[in-house]
Design a protein around this motif. Structure first.
Motif, PDB file in Angstrom:
ATOM      1  N   GLN A  91      19.228  61.135 -27.587  1.00 49.22           N
ATOM      2  CA  GLN A  91      18.602  60.124 -26.733  1.00 49.22           C
ATOM      3  C   GLN A  91      19.553  58.961 -26.472  1.00 49.22           C
ATOM      4  N   SER A  92      20.623  58.893 -27.236  1.00 50.43           N
ATOM      5  CA  SER A  92      21.667  57.893 -27.018  1.00 50.43           C
ATOM      6  C   SER A  92      22.937  58.411 -27.678  1.00 50.43           C
ATOM      7  N   GLY A  93      24.055  57.810 -27.340  1.00 50.93           N
ATOM      8  CA  GLY A  93      25.309  58.257 -27.933  1.00 50.93           C
ATOM      9  C   GLY A  93      26.476  58.006 -27.007  1.00 50.93           C
ATOM     10  N   LEU A  94      27.662  58.341 -27.493  1.00 50.73           N
ATOM     11  CA  LEU A  94      28.897  58.113 -26.750  1.00 50.73           C
ATOM     12  C   LEU A  94      29.790  59.332 -26.883  1.00 50.73           C
ATOM     13  N   ILE A  95      30.316  59.808 -25.761  1.00 49.55           N
ATOM     14  CA  ILE A  95      31.307  60.885 -25.762  1.00 49.55           C
ATOM     15  C   ILE A  95      32.629  60.299 -25.278  1.00 49.55           C
ATOM     16  N   ARG A  96      33.658  60.419 -26.091  1.00 52.49           N
ATOM     17  CA  ARG A  96      34.989  59.891 -25.739  1.00 52.49           C
ATOM     18  C   ARG A  96      35.865  61.063 -25.302  1.00 52.49           C
ATOM     19  N   ILE A  97      36.405  60.955 -24.102  1.00 51.80           N
ATOM     20  CA  ILE A  97      37.120  62.073 -23.497  1.00 51.80           C
ATOM     21  C   ILE A  97      38.533  61.650 -23.092  1.00 51.80           C
ATOM     22  N   GLY A  98      39.529  62.373 -23.568  1.00 53.05           N
ATOM     23  CA  GLY A  98      40.888  62.197 -23.082  1.00 53.05           C
ATOM     24  C   GLY A  98      41.084  63.111 -21.880  1.00 53.05           C
ATOM     25  N   THR A  99      41.683  62.601 -20.823  1.00 52.75           N
ATOM     26  CA  THR A  99      41.733  63.414 -19.613  1.00 52.75           C
ATOM     27  C   THR A  99      42.950  63.124 -18.740  1.00 52.75           C
ATOM     28  N   PHE A 115      25.321  66.870 -16.483  1.00 50.46           N
ATOM     29  CA  PHE A 115      24.988  66.579 -17.878  1.00 50.46           C
ATOM     30  C   PHE A 115      23.966  65.443 -17.966  1.00 50.46           C
ATOM     31  N   GLN A 116      24.119  64.445 -17.100  1.00 48.28           N
ATOM     32  CA  GLN A 116      23.215  63.295 -17.137  1.00 48.28           C
ATOM     33  C   GLN A 116      21.789  63.654 -16.736  1.00 48.28           C
ATOM     34  N   LYS A 117      21.635  64.722 -15.970  1.00 48.94           N
ATOM     35  CA  LYS A 117      20.282  65.137 -15.603  1.00 48.94           C
ATOM     36  C   LYS A 117      19.473  65.503 -16.844  1.00 48.94           C
ATOM     37  N   ALA A 118      20.135  66.109 -17.817  1.00 43.05           N
ATOM     38  CA  ALA A 118      19.457  66.507 -19.057  1.00 43.05           C
ATOM     39  C   ALA A 118      19.522  65.422 -20.119  1.00 43.05           C
ATOM     40  N   TYR A 119      20.628  64.670 -20.158  1.00 40.48           N
ATOM     41  CA  TYR A 119      20.841  63.664 -21.208  1.00 40.48           C
ATOM     42  C   TYR A 119      21.255  62.337 -20.557  1.00 40.48           C
ATOM     43  N   PRO A 120      20.312  61.634 -19.957  1.00 41.12           N
ATOM     44  CA  PRO A 120      20.642  60.446 -19.153  1.00 41.12           C
ATOM     45  C   PRO A 120      21.114  59.240 -19.946  1.00 41.12           C
ATOM     46  N   ALA A 274      31.948  69.011 -34.377  1.00 36.10           N
ATOM     47  CA  ALA A 274      31.708  68.093 -33.262  1.00 36.10           C
ATOM     48  C   ALA A 274      30.254  67.635 -33.254  1.00 36.10           C
ATOM     49  N   SER A 275      30.019  66.457 -32.693  1.00 33.55           N
ATOM     50  CA  SER A 275      28.648  65.960 -32.574  1.00 33.55           C
ATOM     51  C   SER A 275      27.860  66.861 -31.634  1.00 33.55           C
ATOM     52  N   LEU A 276      26.537  66.797 -31.745  1.00 32.66           N
ATOM     53  CA  LEU A 276      25.707  67.634 -30.892  1.00 32.66           C
ATOM     54  C   LEU A 276      25.913  67.285 -29.417  1.00 32.66           C
ATOM     55  N   SER A 277      26.110  66.005 -29.110  1.00 33.89           N
ATOM     56  CA  SER A 277      26.322  65.609 -27.720  1.00 33.89           C
ATOM     57  C   SER A 277      27.593  66.250 -27.156  1.00 33.89           C
ATOM     58  N   VAL A 278      28.655  66.328 -27.962  1.00 38.30           N
ATOM     59  CA  VAL A 278      29.894  66.967 -27.509  1.00 38.30           C
ATOM     60  C   VAL A 278      29.680  68.467 -27.334  1.00 38.30           C
ATOM     61  N   ARG A 280      26.931  69.983 -26.577  1.00 41.62           N
ATOM     62  CA  ARG A 280      26.149  70.169 -25.357  1.00 41.62           C
ATOM     63  C   ARG A 280      27.018  69.922 -24.124  1.00 41.62           C
ATOM     64  N   PHE A 281      27.907  68.944 -24.210  1.00 38.95           N
ATOM     65  CA  PHE A 281      28.803  68.637 -23.085  1.00 38.95           C
ATOM     66  C   PHE A 281      29.658  69.848 -22.734  1.00 38.95           C
ATOM     67  N   LEU A 282      30.121  70.575 -23.741  1.00 37.47           N
ATOM     68  CA  LEU A 282      30.948  71.758 -23.502  1.00 37.47           C
ATOM     69  C   LEU A 282      30.195  72.810 -22.701  1.00 37.47           C
ATOM     70  N   ASP A 283      28.881  72.848 -22.855  1.00 33.25           N
ATOM     71  CA  ASP A 283      28.072  73.816 -22.110  1.00 33.25           C
ATOM     72  C   ASP A 283      28.049  73.515 -20.613  1.00 33.25           C
ATOM     73  N   TYR A 284      28.417  72.302 -20.244  1.00 33.66           N
ATOM     74  CA  TYR A 284      28.355  71.886 -18.843  1.00 33.66           C
ATOM     75  C   TYR A 284      29.705  71.938 -18.129  1.00 33.66           C
ATOM     76  N   LEU A 285      30.722  72.471 -18.793  1.00 35.93           N
ATOM     77  CA  LEU A 285      32.050  72.571 -18.160  1.00 35.93           C
ATOM     78  C   LEU A 285      32.015  73.474 -16.934  1.00 35.93           C
ATOM     79  N   GLN A 286      31.066  74.387 -16.896  1.00 38.97           N
ATOM     80  CA  GLN A 286      30.949  75.315 -15.775  1.00 38.97           C
ATOM     81  C   GLN A 286      30.660  74.598 -14.460  1.00 38.97           C
ATOM     82  N   TYR A 287      30.155  73.372 -14.540  1.00 37.89           N
ATOM     83  CA  TYR A 287      29.792  72.640 -13.317  1.00 37.89           C
ATOM     84  C   TYR A 287      30.970  71.890 -12.698  1.00 37.89           C
ATOM     85  N   ARG A 288      32.167  72.094 -13.259  1.00 40.94           N
ATOM     86  CA  ARG A 288      33.327  71.373 -12.735  1.00 40.94           C
ATOM     87  C   ARG A 288      33.589  71.692 -11.274  1.00 40.94           C
TER      88      ARG A 288
END
Length: 288
Positions: A91-99, A115-120, A274-278, A280-288
């Motif tokens: 319900q809250s959290g921070l994902i830090r991404i190097g890119t 990702f924000q649609k599911a975890y705003p 990894a945290s659960l948020s990270v 879950r984030f990996l599951d959304y890489l397909q939307y790139r």
């Protein structure tokens, strides 16, 4: 907690510790409460699960057959509770991404939007850097994960995402702009703008492979600075195809006559840790 789960746990812990008293201490119940729950279970199932004696309790043959199933129910319930607790953490959290800048410009907006649609309520911190910097950030724990070139550090866990072509970049009025494929040897005929910082870039590897020495007049890790200078006629360059989408510069991209590419992936120290948020984030890489 569901009353039946409480009874199953009372049964499992009583067998594990061989005593109503010790099971009660472990589960924070009274000894009589544990005894009553197991009596209720025996009445419900119309079976005797435990033999009571002055030296403790032991399983009956029926209890022995049912114990593994009760243990499995308790394990699955604990997994369920862990998942519920982790999901509440989403319900809250921070994902830090190097890119890389190209990934930040063209992939991450799509990934994060979905990702924000599911975890705003998840926030993001993006650190833009080159391959070496991103590797160091992952190692130091400054970021949770990073987009970079593969292969990378052997201790990382990685996910391959895409093969990104490397293309020659020319001013619109370049005399060789009409060619279908740009000759690699022609890259040495005029000033070259080198995209490189830290670790050796793919461009340098192309020249080494072809035994060529370019006239490098400018070196940077800023893709857009390269494009601007090429547009101004200050030289030519090679850039990844990903960064060349929707560019506002008057330049032309040409495939090289010697095919070249980079493999882009995402890396992290451990998917399991990894945290659960990270995760879950990996599951959304397909939307790139």
């Amino acid at each position: 907690m569901d009353m039946n789960i409480q009874k199953y746990m009372a049964f499992v812990k009583t067998v594990e510790y061989g005593s109503f008293t010790k099971a009660a201490e472990r589960l924070n119940y009274s000894q009589s409460g544990i005894s009553r729950m197991i009596n209720d279970l025996e009445k419900e199932w119309k079976l005797v699960l435990l033999e009571r004696g002055k030296f403790g309790v032991k399983l009956t043959s029926d209890g022995m057959k049912l114990l593994p199933h009760a243990e499995n129910v308790c394990r699955e319930y604990e997994k369920l509770q862990m998942e519920v607790n982790e999901l509440n953490g989403l319900q809250s959290g921070l994902i830090r991404i190097g890119t890389l800048s190209s990934v930040a410009a063209h992939w991450l907006p799509n990934i994060i939007r979905e990702f924000q649609k599911a975890y705003p309520n998840i926030d993001y911190e993006l650190l833009l850097g080159d391959y070496t910097e991103i590797e160091e950030w992952i190692l130091d724990g400054c970021v949770d994960c990073g987009f970079l070139r593969l292969p990378t550090c052997p201790e990382f866990e990685t996910i391959f995402l895409e093969q990104d072509r490397l293309l020659a970049i020319l001013p619109e009025q370049h005399p060789l702009a009409h060619l279908e494929k740009f000759p690699v040897v022609a890259l040495c005929d005029e000033p070259f703008m080198l995209l490189e910082k830290g670790a050796k870039a793919e461009v340098s590897e192309i020249f080494e492979r072809c035994n060529l020495t370019p006239k490098v007049h400018f070196t940077t890790w800023d893709d857009y600075a390269i494009m601007s200078m090429v547009e101004s006629g200050l030289g030519i360059s090679i850039l990844p195809e990903l960064i060349l989408k929707r560019v506002p510069y008057g330049i032309i991209a040409k495939e090289l006559d010697v095919p070249a590419y980079r493999n882009i992936g995402i890396a992290l120290r451990s998917k399991k840790k990894a945290s659960l948020s990270v995760k879950r984030f990996l599951d959304y890489l397909q939307y790139r």
